[in-house]
Design an enzyme around this catalytic site. Structure first.
Site, PDB file in Angstrom:
ATOM      1  N   PRO A  28      49.560  54.239  45.786  1.00 24.34           N
ATOM      2  CA  PRO A  28      48.297  54.551  45.127  1.00 24.34           C
ATOM      3  C   PRO A  28      47.563  53.335  44.584  1.00 24.34           C
ATOM      4  CG  PRO A  28      50.153  55.250  43.769  1.00 24.34           C
ATOM      5  CD  PRO A  28      50.709  54.841  45.097  1.00 24.34           C
ATOM      6  N   ASN A  29      46.257  53.423  44.707  1.00 24.75           N
ATOM      7  CA  ASN A  29      45.281  52.466  44.184  1.00 24.75           C
ATOM      8  C   ASN A  29      45.242  51.142  44.930  1.00 24.75           C
ATOM      9  OD1 ASN A  29      44.286  54.194  42.087  1.00 24.75           O
ATOM     10  ND2 ASN A  29      46.223  53.815  41.034  1.00 24.75           N
ATOM     11  N   ARG A  34      39.912  45.955  41.930  1.00 23.38           N
ATOM     12  CA  ARG A  34      40.705  46.468  40.813  1.00 23.38           C
ATOM     13  C   ARG A  34      41.481  45.332  40.146  1.00 23.38           C
ATOM     14  NH1 ARG A  34      46.388  49.137  41.011  1.00 23.38           N
ATOM     15  NH2 ARG A  34      46.634  49.749  38.852  1.00 23.38           N
ATOM     16  N   TYR A  54      45.823  41.454  40.372  1.00 23.86           N
ATOM     17  CA  TYR A  54      46.147  41.742  41.768  1.00 23.86           C
ATOM     18  C   TYR A  54      45.471  40.814  42.771  1.00 23.86           C
ATOM     19  CZ  TYR A  54      47.912  45.944  39.550  1.00 23.86           C
ATOM     20  OH  TYR A  54      48.589  46.812  38.736  1.00 23.86           O
ATOM     21  N   ASN A 103      55.126  48.801  49.410  1.00 25.29           N
ATOM     22  CA  ASN A 103      54.522  48.541  48.105  1.00 25.29           C
ATOM     23  C   ASN A 103      54.218  49.915  47.517  1.00 25.29           C
ATOM     24  OD1 ASN A 103      52.958  47.984  45.871  1.00 25.29           O
ATOM     25  ND2 ASN A 103      51.833  46.322  46.845  1.00 25.29           N
ATOM     26  N   ALA A 114      52.254  52.461  41.670  1.00 25.72           N
ATOM     27  CA  ALA A 114      52.752  53.107  40.455  1.00 25.72           C
ATOM     28  C   ALA A 114      53.931  54.044  40.717  1.00 25.72           C
ATOM     29  CB  ALA A 114      51.624  53.870  39.764  1.00 25.72           C
ATOM     30  N   ASP A 126      64.925  58.723  46.723  1.00 20.70           N
ATOM     31  CA  ASP A 126      65.803  59.508  47.594  1.00 20.70           C
ATOM     32  C   ASP A 126      65.439  59.323  49.065  1.00 20.70           C
ATOM     33  OD1 ASP A 126      67.125  60.407  45.346  1.00 20.70           O
ATOM     34  OD2 ASP A 126      66.180  62.398  45.359  1.00 20.70           O
ATOM     35  N   GLU A 175      61.109  46.113  49.116  1.00 21.40           N
ATOM     36  CA  GLU A 175      60.134  46.542  48.105  1.00 21.40           C
ATOM     37  C   GLU A 175      59.231  45.350  47.807  1.00 21.40           C
ATOM     38  OE1 GLU A 175      60.061  47.960  43.411  1.00 21.40           O
ATOM     39  OE2 GLU A 175      61.971  47.801  44.471  1.00 21.40           O
ATOM     40  N   HIS A 177      55.641  43.879  45.676  1.00 18.65           N
ATOM     41  CA  HIS A 177      54.608  44.024  44.641  1.00 18.65           C
ATOM     42  C   HIS A 177      53.775  42.754  44.597  1.00 18.65           C
ATOM     43  CE1 HIS A 177      56.434  47.671  43.126  1.00 18.65           C
ATOM     44  NE2 HIS A 177      57.601  47.057  43.247  1.00 18.65           N
ATOM     45  N   LEU A 178      52.482  42.914  44.419  1.00 16.09           N
ATOM     46  CA  LEU A 178      51.588  41.765  44.316  1.00 16.09           C
ATOM     47  C   LEU A 178      51.846  40.979  43.039  1.00 16.09           C
ATOM     48  CD1 LEU A 178      48.454  43.690  45.512  1.00 16.09           C
ATOM     49  CD2 LEU A 178      49.485  41.767  46.721  1.00 16.09           C
ATOM     50  N   SER A 179      52.000  41.693  41.937  1.00 12.60           N
ATOM     51  CA  SER A 179      52.241  41.042  40.648  1.00 12.60           C
ATOM     52  C   SER A 179      53.740  41.030  40.353  1.00 12.60           C
ATOM     53  CB  SER A 179      51.496  41.776  39.525  1.00 12.60           C
ATOM     54  OG  SER A 179      52.043  43.070  39.331  1.00 12.60           O
ATOM     55  N   ARG A 198      55.295  42.173  33.197  1.00 12.79           N
ATOM     56  CA  ARG A 198      54.177  43.022  32.778  1.00 12.79           C
ATOM     57  C   ARG A 198      54.629  44.002  31.702  1.00 12.79           C
ATOM     58  NH1 ARG A 198      50.803  45.076  37.450  1.00 12.79           N
ATOM     59  NH2 ARG A 198      49.497  45.665  35.689  1.00 12.79           N
TER      60      ARG A 198
END
Length: 148
Positions: free
Chosen positions: A11-12, A19, A24, A75, A78, A88, A99, A101-103, A108
């Site tokens: 999402p997002n 954003r 990001y 990615n 949230a 699962d 996995e 993530h940009l940040s 955080r």
């Protein structure tokens, strides 16, 4: 034969470039996809690059990757911090999983420091911005080769 890697975005992430660019970055998801395709070609990989704002769709695609791909780069956005169902689905896959993530989620807010995805993947990349996708493809190539 060229191996296929699914790159799934939660999402997002469709809002990248606008954003919170201070967190990001200014690179759009389309620009990330183009860079990923370029790198994948050099690594003799094909990619299936997708984004959704819907948890069930992300889970469906995660399951699909297990049947159709040699590896998964995810990615989860949230859903990293909320989705046991995604955890699962990841646990059910026999393919290598990364996995992404940009940040740096560990630097955080406290609620972002917990990942339900992390225990179900082979490795985690975070904090490298858009470059993380290219780094994840390099790592995935090695994981696929190691399993061959």
């Amino acid at each position: 034969m060229t191996a296929t890697v699914y790159i799934l975005n939660g999402p997002n992430l469709n809002l990248l470039g606008t954003r919170e660019p201070e967190i990001y970055g200014a690179t759009t998801l389309a620009e990330i996809e183009a860079a990923a395709k370029d790198r994948a070609e050099k690594l003799n990989l094909a990619i299936e690059f997708r984004q959704t704002n819907h948890e069930g769709v992300l889970i469906d695609w995660t399951q699909e990757s297990g049947a159709k791909a040699a590896g998964l780069i995810l990615n989860p956005g949230a859903y990293t911090h909320t989705s046991i169902a995604l955890h699962d689905a990841l646990k059910a896959l026999a393919i290598p999983k990364i996995e992404l993530h940009l940040s740096n989620i560990h630097a955080r807010e406290p609620f972002r420091r917990t990942s339900f995805a992390s225990p179900a993947v082979d490795g985690i990349l975070c904090g490298f911005g858009a470059m993380g996708y290219v780094l994840a493809l390099d790592a995935m190539r090695r994981l696929i080769d190691k399993r061959a």
